[in-house]
Every structure is written in C-alpha cells, then in structure tokens.
Write an enzyme that holds these catalytic residues in place. Sequence first.
Site, mmCIF file in Angstrom:
data_model
loop_
_atom_site.group_PDB
_atom_site.id
_atom_site.type_symbol
_atom_site.label_atom_id
_atom_site.label_comp_id
_atom_site.label_asym_id
_atom_site.label_seq_id
_atom_site.Cartn_x
_atom_site.Cartn_y
_atom_site.Cartn_z
ATOM 1 N N ASP A 26 0.916 -1.260 -0.051
ATOM 2 C CA ASP A 26 -0.044 0.084 -0.063
ATOM 3 C C ASP A 26 0.991 1.223 -0.116
ATOM 4 O O ASP A 26 2.054 1.074 0.353
ATOM 5 C CB ASP A 26 -1.042 -0.013 1.274
ATOM 6 C CG ASP A 26 -2.226 0.922 0.971
ATOM 7 O OD1 ASP A 26 -2.925 0.782 1.756
ATOM 8 O OD2 ASP A 26 -2.313 1.387 -0.046
ATOM 9 N N ASP A 200 -8.362 -7.543 0.346
ATOM 10 C CA ASP A 200 -7.284 -7.435 1.449
ATOM 11 C C ASP A 200 -8.133 -7.061 2.827
ATOM 12 O O ASP A 200 -9.091 -6.472 2.769
ATOM 13 C CB ASP A 200 -6.191 -6.554 1.263
ATOM 14 C CG ASP A 200 -6.447 -5.200 1.743
ATOM 15 O OD1 ASP A 200 -7.287 -4.617 0.956
ATOM 16 O OD2 ASP A 200 -6.189 -4.976 3.023
ATOM 17 N N CYS A 238 -12.721 -29.245 7.231
ATOM 18 C CA CYS A 238 -11.375 -28.412 6.806
ATOM 19 C C CYS A 238 -10.236 -29.501 6.765
ATOM 20 O O CYS A 238 -10.078 -30.428 7.488
ATOM 21 C CB CYS A 238 -11.308 -27.358 7.902
ATOM 22 S SG CYS A 238 -9.858 -26.217 7.348
ATOM 23 N N CYS A 240 -7.089 -28.178 6.891
ATOM 24 C CA CYS A 240 -5.917 -27.408 7.388
ATOM 25 C C CYS A 240 -5.233 -28.165 8.335
ATOM 26 O O CYS A 240 -5.811 -29.071 9.138
ATOM 27 C CB CYS A 240 -6.368 -26.147 7.603
ATOM 28 S SG CYS A 240 -6.799 -25.897 9.589
ATOM 29 N N CYS A 243 -7.094 -28.368 11.781
ATOM 30 C CA CYS A 243 -8.038 -29.304 11.835
ATOM 31 C C CYS A 243 -7.834 -30.890 11.831
ATOM 32 O O CYS A 243 -8.702 -31.764 12.333
ATOM 33 C CB CYS A 243 -9.184 -28.785 10.970
ATOM 34 S SG CYS A 243 -9.980 -27.247 11.332
ATOM 35 N N HIS A 269 -5.660 -21.731 10.339
ATOM 36 C CA HIS A 269 -6.968 -22.376 9.818
ATOM 37 C C HIS A 269 -7.823 -21.047 9.256
ATOM 38 O O HIS A 269 -8.348 -21.527 8.270
ATOM 39 C CB HIS A 269 -7.819 -22.934 11.487
ATOM 40 C CG HIS A 269 -9.323 -22.833 11.151
ATOM 41 N ND1 HIS A 269 -9.687 -24.025 10.501
ATOM 42 C CD2 HIS A 269 -10.284 -22.254 11.371
ATOM 43 C CE1 HIS A 269 -11.107 -23.768 9.991
ATOM 44 N NE2 HIS A 269 -11.409 -22.735 10.597
#
Lengths: 324, 415
Positions: A26, A200, A238, A240, A243, A269
């Site tokens: 930015d 974002d 999930c 990930c 999990c 996660h």
Amino acid sequence: MQGPELIQKAQGLHGFMNWPHNLLTDSGGFQMVSLVSLSEVTEEGVRFRSPYDGDETLLSPERSVEIQNALGSDIIMQLDDVVSSTVTGPRVEEAMYRSIRWLDRCIAAHRRPDKQNLFAIIQGGLDADLRATCLEEMTKRDVPGFAIGGLSGGESKGEFWRMVALSTSRLPKDKPRYLMGVGYATDLVVCVALGCDMFDCVFPTRTARFGSALVPTGNLQLKKKQYEKDFRPIDPECDCPTCQKHSRAFLHTLLHSDNTAALHHLTIHNIAYQLRLMSAVRASIVEKRFPAFVRDFMSTMYGDPTLCPTWATEALASVGITLG
Amino acid sequence: MKLNLTKVVNGCRLGKIKNLGKTGDCTMDIPGCLLYTKAGSAPHLTHHTLHKIHGVPAMAQLTLSSLAEHYEVLAEYKEGVGKFIGMPESLLYCSLHDPVSPCPAGYVTNKSVSVWGVGGRVEMTASKFMAIQQALQPDWFQCISDGEATCNEATSIKRARKSVDRSLLFLDNCLKLQEESEVLQKSSIIGVIEGGDVTEERLRSARETAKRPVGGFLLDGFQGNPATLETRLHLLSSVTAELPEDKPRLICGVSRPDEVLECIERGVDLFESFFPYQVTERGCALTFSFDYQPNPEETLLQQNGTQEEIKYVDQTKKSKTTSCNQEMTSFEINLKEKKYQEDFSPLVRGCSCYCCKNHTRAYIHHLLVTNELLAGVLLMMHNFEHYFGFFHSIREALKSDRLAQLKDLICRQAS
C-alpha cells in the site's frame, strides 16, 4: 540507514522476507492518517510525525512511489488523499480531485512500470456523483489495475454496496478490480457478485489472534467455556493442519495459556478457510453455478433467507441473485 | 524399560534407554534432553513447525502446573494427554512444576503438594495426584515431593529431614495407588531425591528412594543461579553415587550448556530444554560453538577473521546489564541490537535449521523491532535445533573420548 535503502540492499522485499510469491504494498496513506494522530494533508503530500522517533516527514506521491520502487513489490498503490467514509461536505470532493492529481504524479514518478503494477484508487466517498467523476477521470489513465477505495470504514452497509456496484459498473472489464479492506466472508461473496476480483483484510488473522476461528456458519470463540470439552476439530470438513491434528478442547486449553502456538494454529486455520472460500467461489463461477453457490453459502451462514442481512439480499438482487 | 550403558568415562554415562513407550519400541539416548513444552505444546510452535526441527528429542516434558486444572477435561477425554495435545507418538514425562516459572513456597504439607496453573493454586493429595496421572497417562511422571528445603537461605537440618520424610511417604502412597490402577501399569513413577543442602539427608533420600520400584530418579533442589549450582556440585556427585546404574537420572532446573556438562560429569543423564526457550523470549539466538573438532580450513578462516569469532570471555569481564537482557549469557547474541539491522548473514553460519537456511539476522531484527510473532517462531526453531545439536555433540564427544575438548570449548564461551 533508512528503511527503503536497507530493503534495497537486501534484494527488495522479496529478498528480505525470502518470499518467492507475489507482494502487494500500500502507499502508506491510509496507515499514516488512521494510525497517526498528528498528520496534515496538503497538496504536496501528507506531512506527519513519526510515532517512533518524532521526526517530521512528508509523504508525497513521489516519495511513496519511490519507496515502493525500492521495495520491489509486484503491485503498488498510488498515494491517495484518504478521507473517512463518515465525512461529508467539501472535504470529500477536495480529496477526490486531489487523488486524481496524485495519481498522475505517481504515474510520472514510477520508475519501474515494466516490473511493478501501479494501481489507481477510486475515491469519492459515499457521493455517487463524486465517485462517478473519479471513475470517469481515473479510467482515462492507463494503469494496470484499479482499487476501490474510501469504503470499508464506518459507513452503513447499504451505502457501501451501492458504491461498490457503482464502481465496478464503470471500471474496465479487462483489468483487476481490487476492493480494499474487505473483509468478512459474506462481504467477500457479495462483492464478488458485484464484480470485484481482489480483496485484502486483516480480519481473519487478527480475529485468530483473539481466539476466534472462522467456520461456514460464522465463527467459534474458542476461549469460551462451551468449548472446554468439545473434542471435535474446528471444522470436520477443513483439511488444514490445525483441523487435522487438534480439537477445539485442546485449542481452548492452549488459548488460556501464554503459548503463542494457539494463535498460530488459529491463524493457519482462518487463512485456510479464506483460501478455500475463494477457491470455491472461483470453481462455482467456472462451472456456471455461482448463484446456487451464493444461495448455499448464505443459507449455511444465516439459516433462513429472512435472516440474511438486508444489504446483502438487496445487493445480490441487484445483480439477479435471489435468495430462497 | 531398559537402560544400557555403552560406556562410563570420568563419571559421564553414555548409553540408551530402550523399550520405552506404550508399545515398548521407543529409544532415548543419554545424555539427552527432553522437549520443553508449555500447556502441552512446544512454545511458539505448531506440530508442523516443530517437525521442521532436526534432532527433536524422543521424549517431551509436560508440566503438571499447566495441566492439573484441566483434569476434568482430560478425564472425560479418556485417551490420555499425548493424544489430547496432538503428540500421540511422543514419549511423555510429566514434571510437577514449570522450570521457567518457579512457584511460591510454603504450600507443601504432610498431606499435599500444590502447583500453580493459570487459574491459581491446585492442591493435590496423593490420591488426587494419582487421579490426575490416570487421566494424563504419561510414560513417566515425577512423584509429588517436598522440594522446598532449599527455598530459604540456610537449610536447617530439620527442614531437610522433613523434605526427605515427606517425599518418601508421598512416594510410597503413590506407588501403592499405582498398583491399584490398571491404566497406570505402563507408566513409570520417577522418584524424587530431596534433602536440601544437608549431605546426610541427601544420601538418605537417595538410598531410600532407590529401594523403591521407581522407573528413575529426579534430582530436585540443585537449581538456582550459576553460583548455587557450583556449590552443590559436590553434593550432586555424592547423591548419584548412591543411585543404581541401570535407572535414568533426571535433574530439574538446570539447562545452561556449561551447567549441563558439569552435571553429566556427576552422573546425570537427562535435562530439561527450557534454556533455548528463555533465550528466545529475550529476543536472542544461541550462537555458542560446540564444534570441538573444527576442520583445519575453518580454523584458518577464523584466524583470518572471515568467520565471526567465537567470543572468549575473560573472567574479569563485566556482564551485560541492559534492562531487558540482564540474564543474557555469552552463549547467545541479542538480535534487537542495532548492529544486526544490516546483517544479512544467518544467525549461525553452517546451521541447518529452517531459520538459518531461509532467513537473515537483519530480518529477525526487523521482526523483533516491529513486535511480530514470527520472531518467536523462527528464534525458537533455531534455538531448539542448536541446543539439540549441542546434546548430540556431547554424545559424540563421549563416544570418541573428546569430552574434555568440548568442555573446554564451552567453558571458554561461558560468562
């Protein structure tokens, strides 16, 4: 040695971080204005006092681009005159026109247009006329992409979606539309429907650090006692690492300790959740079943269609997606 | 469980503990260390990042202080703390206290011992303690004991005697309760040697504890600041001399490299690895060398000043006194220092850890200055790997009879 010079010495931000993928920076405008109490905006740029050493600096469009050139990020943002969406009156108009002038100054100052993509940021607050003017003017400039700015502040969601829709309707179809500061899962899905491409937000990682895990039905505040003996993973669907290996009960225990590992488990996660959500959005578009996806998403999140937030229902209706 | 000694040289024991774990097929090397955890997890590290570290010990240390208050949850869970924390394959040792945050003294009674959790004090009688262990089902656990004989400046003989009497009583009660527990048949109680600084009491504690069917011994009350350990080293030798050779000797509260070596020379086998964690918390990275046989090329490079010099600290040199790193040792560097801002070299040249292979001192410095959580993750990965590497070098040195060289190298780097 100053920051940008140090980064240049480290082979840019990619080298410094050892990040082999894309980076977006930015301009510094939003941070300076929102995070620093003593700042002053003039035609020159934003004059402010550093919170670290008290030194006065001027962040001009030229300086902002110079810094971003040194950082070497793949997408860089123009310096815009940022005004809170709750502000009304002549300041909004002033900021809009100034942002156009600053866009031109950024384009002129940009030393690496072949390597770094400078995006314009559409301003105009919540005023349709001002925003339309900004769109008309900025789209005359040949930039690789456009951000929709000045939103995701304190404005009402009703005004928010209308400005997003107005912006996307007047932005070229063949260039990315980046909606800054969005957001929550519902907002992402609705804004994709309205024609946005990129987003974002600090939300998923920040909320993770506060012990909140994102799930298709909303979120789980894992510090709460109800999860003390809940031996299921955050989300059984999930994939990930969190999990796969850990239960809500263990995370609850860990969150009540001072071991930062808990925050990392949740951060991973929540990022996985976001990535999976957007991946599902893309797949549904490619497979021409996006409206069905949206209906499904909303019913999982809110249950009954009548429980969906009004603004979301209206926004989706405006592009032909009806719920329930 | 079977401890096989490969060799004993100058009081140092080199060997392996075999047939460990629920399935009886795990092995641990001694001398060695245990993985330090907080609330059942390595500090700062998820399972994924922990497994990027080379040389992670086979056994992890859990602290009862962080788990006792979750007894109900674990009891309901039924499947044991290893599975609960996501480390089902790891060997687990449950100590009473967290070596990093010592607890307030004055709460040991004839009937109970207390630990301090997040929610406050948890008082445990032998029954309650064993009930908790039944829910945890660790491979080894420290028996409740009276560790407060060394809390005040001068230990009275009376207080030392009490610590031994109480600890033996606790041990006998817990052993009895263990007999009656099916679930704890595969777990080993670690007997605790107490007795303060009173030699007679220490020897009595050692001899009496050794008579019981414990799995190993914990040498308690030798910790403190570097000066206090030094004065107790002689006592340590006397104590270990009374212990059977075929059972492991653990020590608590001792983790600094120089102190580790002193204790190994006096018959200690296993240590806690909280020192790398403390180093991490003060934004520092372990850089001490344990390369007791550098190759000739490296020595040449060092002499020519190409490599960073090993810091040899004079006896007379003053210790660092900046407010946030008062306890900083000469085994580490402080990445917050401005001089690292432009240092694009790894934390330690030649280190094979994830942090050194991927990042620079300048980057870590930046992360620390901006208060990013990633600093802790990367530093912990490096500091653990460096520390585990040190223990590996101890075993290698013992194997090749070069411990004296390693000790010399370490002592030259101690402040």
